[in-house]
Design a protein around this motif. Sequence first.
Motif, PDB file in Angstrom:
ATOM      1  N   ALA A 246       5.255   6.622   1.042  1.00  0.00           N
ATOM      2  CA  ALA A 246       5.456   5.938   2.570  1.00  0.00           C
ATOM      3  C   ALA A 246       4.577   4.758   1.783  1.00  0.00           C
ATOM      4  CB  ALA A 246       5.543   6.116   3.750  1.00  0.00           C
ATOM      5  N   ALA A 247       5.860   3.484   2.071  1.00  0.00           N
ATOM      6  CA  ALA A 247       4.943   1.896   1.476  1.00  0.00           C
ATOM      7  C   ALA A 247       4.945   0.974   3.140  1.00  0.00           C
ATOM      8  CB  ALA A 247       6.235   1.354   0.684  1.00  0.00           C
ATOM      9  N   SER A 248       3.940   0.036   2.985  1.00  0.00           N
ATOM     10  CA  SER A 248       3.171  -0.940   4.135  1.00  0.00           C
ATOM     11  C   SER A 248       3.871  -1.656   3.296  1.00  0.00           C
ATOM     12  CB  SER A 248       2.609  -0.445   4.029  1.00  0.00           C
ATOM     13  OG  SER A 248       1.262  -1.389   2.884  1.00  0.00           O
ATOM     14  N   GLY A 249       3.855  -2.780   4.443  1.00  0.00           N
ATOM     15  CA  GLY A 249       4.557  -4.058   4.705  1.00  0.00           C
ATOM     16  C   GLY A 249       6.087  -4.314   4.911  1.00  0.00           C
ATOM     17  N   ARG A 250       6.777  -5.400   4.255  1.00  0.00           N
ATOM     18  CA  ARG A 250       8.079  -5.618   4.044  1.00  0.00           C
ATOM     19  C   ARG A 250       9.052  -5.455   2.486  1.00  0.00           C
ATOM     20  NH1 ARG A 250       5.230  -8.428   7.336  1.00  0.00           N
ATOM     21  NH2 ARG A 250       5.995  -7.904  10.041  1.00  0.00           N
ATOM     22  N   SER A 251       9.948  -6.206   2.228  1.00  0.00           N
ATOM     23  CA  SER A 251      10.792  -6.398   1.306  1.00  0.00           C
ATOM     24  C   SER A 251      10.255  -4.976   0.172  1.00  0.00           C
ATOM     25  CB  SER A 251       9.660  -7.059   0.535  1.00  0.00           C
ATOM     26  OG  SER A 251       9.914  -8.783   1.507  1.00  0.00           O
ATOM     27  N   PHE A 252      10.544  -4.369   0.555  1.00  0.00           N
ATOM     28  CA  PHE A 252      10.446  -2.552  -0.032  1.00  0.00           C
ATOM     29  C   PHE A 252      11.593  -2.355  -1.209  1.00  0.00           C
ATOM     30  CE2 PHE A 252      11.669   2.057  -0.486  1.00  0.00           C
ATOM     31  CZ  PHE A 252      10.174   2.310  -1.629  1.00  0.00           C
ATOM     32  N   SER A 253      12.582  -3.270  -0.816  1.00  0.00           N
ATOM     33  CA  SER A 253      13.226  -3.055  -1.498  1.00  0.00           C
ATOM     34  C   SER A 253      13.587  -3.902  -3.236  1.00  0.00           C
ATOM     35  CB  SER A 253      14.757  -3.571  -0.858  1.00  0.00           C
ATOM     36  OG  SER A 253      14.697  -4.875  -0.417  1.00  0.00           O
ATOM     37  N   ASN A 254      12.759  -5.240  -3.005  1.00  0.00           N
ATOM     38  CA  ASN A 254      11.691  -5.884  -4.396  1.00  0.00           C
ATOM     39  C   ASN A 254      10.669  -5.036  -5.338  1.00  0.00           C
ATOM     40  OD1 ASN A 254      13.105  -8.388  -2.966  1.00  0.00           O
ATOM     41  ND2 ASN A 254      11.368  -9.028  -1.786  1.00  0.00           N
ATOM     42  N   TYR A 255      10.420  -3.966  -5.023  1.00  0.00           N
ATOM     43  CA  TYR A 255      10.463  -3.526  -5.662  1.00  0.00           C
ATOM     44  C   TYR A 255      11.413  -1.969  -6.820  1.00  0.00           C
ATOM     45  CZ  TYR A 255       5.880  -5.218  -3.023  1.00  0.00           C
ATOM     46  OH  TYR A 255       5.374  -6.498  -2.698  1.00  0.00           O
ATOM     47  N   ILE A 256      10.130  -2.080  -7.546  1.00  0.00           N
ATOM     48  CA  ILE A 256      11.036  -0.428  -8.368  1.00  0.00           C
ATOM     49  C   ILE A 256       9.707   0.342  -8.197  1.00  0.00           C
ATOM     50  CG2 ILE A 256      12.252  -2.215 -10.320  1.00  0.00           C
ATOM     51  CD1 ILE A 256       9.594  -0.991 -12.037  1.00  0.00           C
ATOM     52  N   MET A 257      10.276   1.482  -8.249  1.00  0.00           N
ATOM     53  CA  MET A 257       9.420   3.021  -7.878  1.00  0.00           C
ATOM     54  C   MET A 257       8.763   4.194  -8.852  1.00  0.00           C
ATOM     55  SD  MET A 257       8.120   1.672  -4.883  1.00  0.00           S
ATOM     56  CE  MET A 257       7.049   3.115  -4.399  1.00  0.00           C
ATOM     57  N   GLY A 258       8.454   4.481  -9.022  1.00  0.00           N
ATOM     58  CA  GLY A 258       7.925   5.186  -9.987  1.00  0.00           C
ATOM     59  C   GLY A 258       7.099   6.566  -9.337  1.00  0.00           C
ATOM     60  N   TRP A 259       7.394   8.187 -10.173  1.00  0.00           N
ATOM     61  CA  TRP A 259       6.054   8.994 -10.146  1.00  0.00           C
ATOM     62  C   TRP A 259       6.176   9.161 -11.115  1.00  0.00           C
ATOM     63  CZ3 TRP A 259       4.940  11.094  -5.711  1.00  0.00           C
ATOM     64  CH2 TRP A 259       5.416  10.891  -4.694  1.00  0.00           C
TER      65      TRP A 259
ATOM     66  N   GLN B 298       0.883  -1.072  -0.434  1.00  0.00           N
ATOM     67  CA  GLN B 298       0.017  -0.001   0.146  1.00  0.00           C
ATOM     68  C   GLN B 298       0.837   1.309  -0.159  1.00  0.00           C
ATOM     69  OE1 GLN B 298      -2.317  -0.588   3.528  1.00  0.00           O
ATOM     70  NE2 GLN B 298      -3.934  -1.105   2.365  1.00  0.00           N
ATOM     71  N   LEU B 299       0.751   2.515  -0.418  1.00  0.00           N
ATOM     72  CA  LEU B 299       0.955   3.737  -1.226  1.00  0.00           C
ATOM     73  C   LEU B 299       0.576   4.557  -0.415  1.00  0.00           C
ATOM     74  CD1 LEU B 299       2.640   2.372  -4.467  1.00  0.00           C
ATOM     75  CD2 LEU B 299       3.758   2.399  -2.146  1.00  0.00           C
ATOM     76  N   VAL B 300       0.842   5.763  -0.022  1.00  0.00           N
ATOM     77  CA  VAL B 300       0.587   6.889   0.230  1.00  0.00           C
ATOM     78  C   VAL B 300       1.429   7.765  -0.155  1.00  0.00           C
ATOM     79  CG1 VAL B 300      -0.373   8.067   2.543  1.00  0.00           C
ATOM     80  CG2 VAL B 300      -1.100   5.759   1.771  1.00  0.00           C
ATOM     81  N   GLU B 301       0.563   9.001  -0.611  1.00  0.00           N
ATOM     82  CA  GLU B 301       2.316  10.189  -0.892  1.00  0.00           C
ATOM     83  C   GLU B 301       1.763  11.066   0.321  1.00  0.00           C
ATOM     84  OE1 GLU B 301       0.689   7.915  -5.238  1.00  0.00           O
ATOM     85  OE2 GLU B 301       0.214   8.827  -2.755  1.00  0.00           O
ATOM     86  N   SER B 302       2.364  11.705  -0.204  1.00  0.00           N
ATOM     87  CA  SER B 302       1.745  13.438   1.252  1.00  0.00           C
ATOM     88  C   SER B 302       3.408  14.498   1.231  1.00  0.00           C
ATOM     89  CB  SER B 302       2.664  13.032   3.289  1.00  0.00           C
ATOM     90  OG  SER B 302       3.964  12.031   2.731  1.00  0.00           O
ATOM     91  N   GLY B 303       2.512  15.595   1.260  1.00  0.00           N
ATOM     92  CA  GLY B 303       4.437  16.825   1.044  1.00  0.00           C
ATOM     93  C   GLY B 303       3.634  18.089  -0.549  1.00  0.00           C
ATOM     94  N   GLY B 304       2.654  17.084  -1.052  1.00  0.00           N
ATOM     95  CA  GLY B 304       2.350  18.512  -2.232  1.00  0.00           C
ATOM     96  C   GLY B 304       1.511  19.710  -1.356  1.00  0.00           C
ATOM     97  N   GLY B 305       1.199  20.274  -2.303  1.00  0.00           N
ATOM     98  CA  GLY B 305       0.377  21.803  -1.565  1.00  0.00           C
ATOM     99  C   GLY B 305       0.760  22.735  -2.515  1.00  0.00           C
ATOM    100  N   LEU B 306       1.113  23.755  -2.731  1.00  0.00           N
ATOM    101  CA  LEU B 306       0.475  25.453  -3.401  1.00  0.00           C
ATOM    102  C   LEU B 306       2.485  26.064  -3.528  1.00  0.00           C
ATOM    103  CD1 LEU B 306      -0.687  27.504  -5.374  1.00  0.00           C
ATOM    104  CD2 LEU B 306      -1.307  28.588  -3.530  1.00  0.00           C
ATOM    105  N   VAL B 307       3.001  26.354  -4.539  1.00  0.00           N
ATOM    106  CA  VAL B 307       4.326  26.834  -4.527  1.00  0.00           C
ATOM    107  C   VAL B 307       4.299  27.622  -5.558  1.00  0.00           C
ATOM    108  CG1 VAL B 307       4.952  25.410  -5.282  1.00  0.00           C
ATOM    109  CG2 VAL B 307       6.423  26.206  -4.436  1.00  0.00           C
ATOM    110  N   GLN B 308       4.921  28.959  -5.516  1.00  0.00           N
ATOM    111  CA  GLN B 308       4.840  29.636  -6.891  1.00  0.00           C
ATOM    112  C   GLN B 308       6.107  29.115  -7.452  1.00  0.00           C
ATOM    113  OE1 GLN B 308       4.033  34.334  -4.739  1.00  0.00           O
ATOM    114  NE2 GLN B 308       6.148  33.306  -5.187  1.00  0.00           N
ATOM    115  N   ALA B 309       5.489  29.627  -9.107  1.00  0.00           N
ATOM    116  CA  ALA B 309       6.910  29.121 -10.049  1.00  0.00           C
ATOM    117  C   ALA B 309       8.435  29.757  -9.777  1.00  0.00           C
ATOM    118  CB  ALA B 309       6.727  29.921 -11.343  1.00  0.00           C
TER     119      ALA B 309
END
Length: 127
Positions: free
Chosen positions: A23-36, A3-14
């Motif tokens: 943040a990822a739940s569970g174990r073996s996080f290193s077994n996953y490739i990650m993307g945005w 399970q994945l939960v994003e955070s940190g977004g908001g409003l910012v000026q150019a």
Amino acid sequence: QVQLVESGGGLVQAGGSLRVSCAASGRSFSNYIMGWFRQAPGKEREFVAAITNRGGDTRYADSVKGRFTISRDNAKNTVYLQMNSLKPDDTGVYYCAADYRPNAGYVFVHGQAYEYWGQGTQVTVSS
């Protein structure tokens, strides 16, 4: 599964900076490739950045190269996207994605390659 939960977004000026986290739940996080990925209203979801299991290889969309940096901390089960020199065109919902690929030597830039997705976090860049 993961399970994945994003955070940190908001409003910012150019020209400003923002750091989003996934943040990822569970174990073996290193077994996953990650993307945005990100999606603006009325547009299709597009690739932003990806990183291999231990951060040995990264890929970026041409539109963000030199401005964005993806990183991961496997001890904290977290992947980050540091966004600098933000532009209004960077506005959108930013999604974290994961795919189970133990010992992967490369990453994918197509959303179809990622099985797990977070709910997204809104990033708005004003001019």
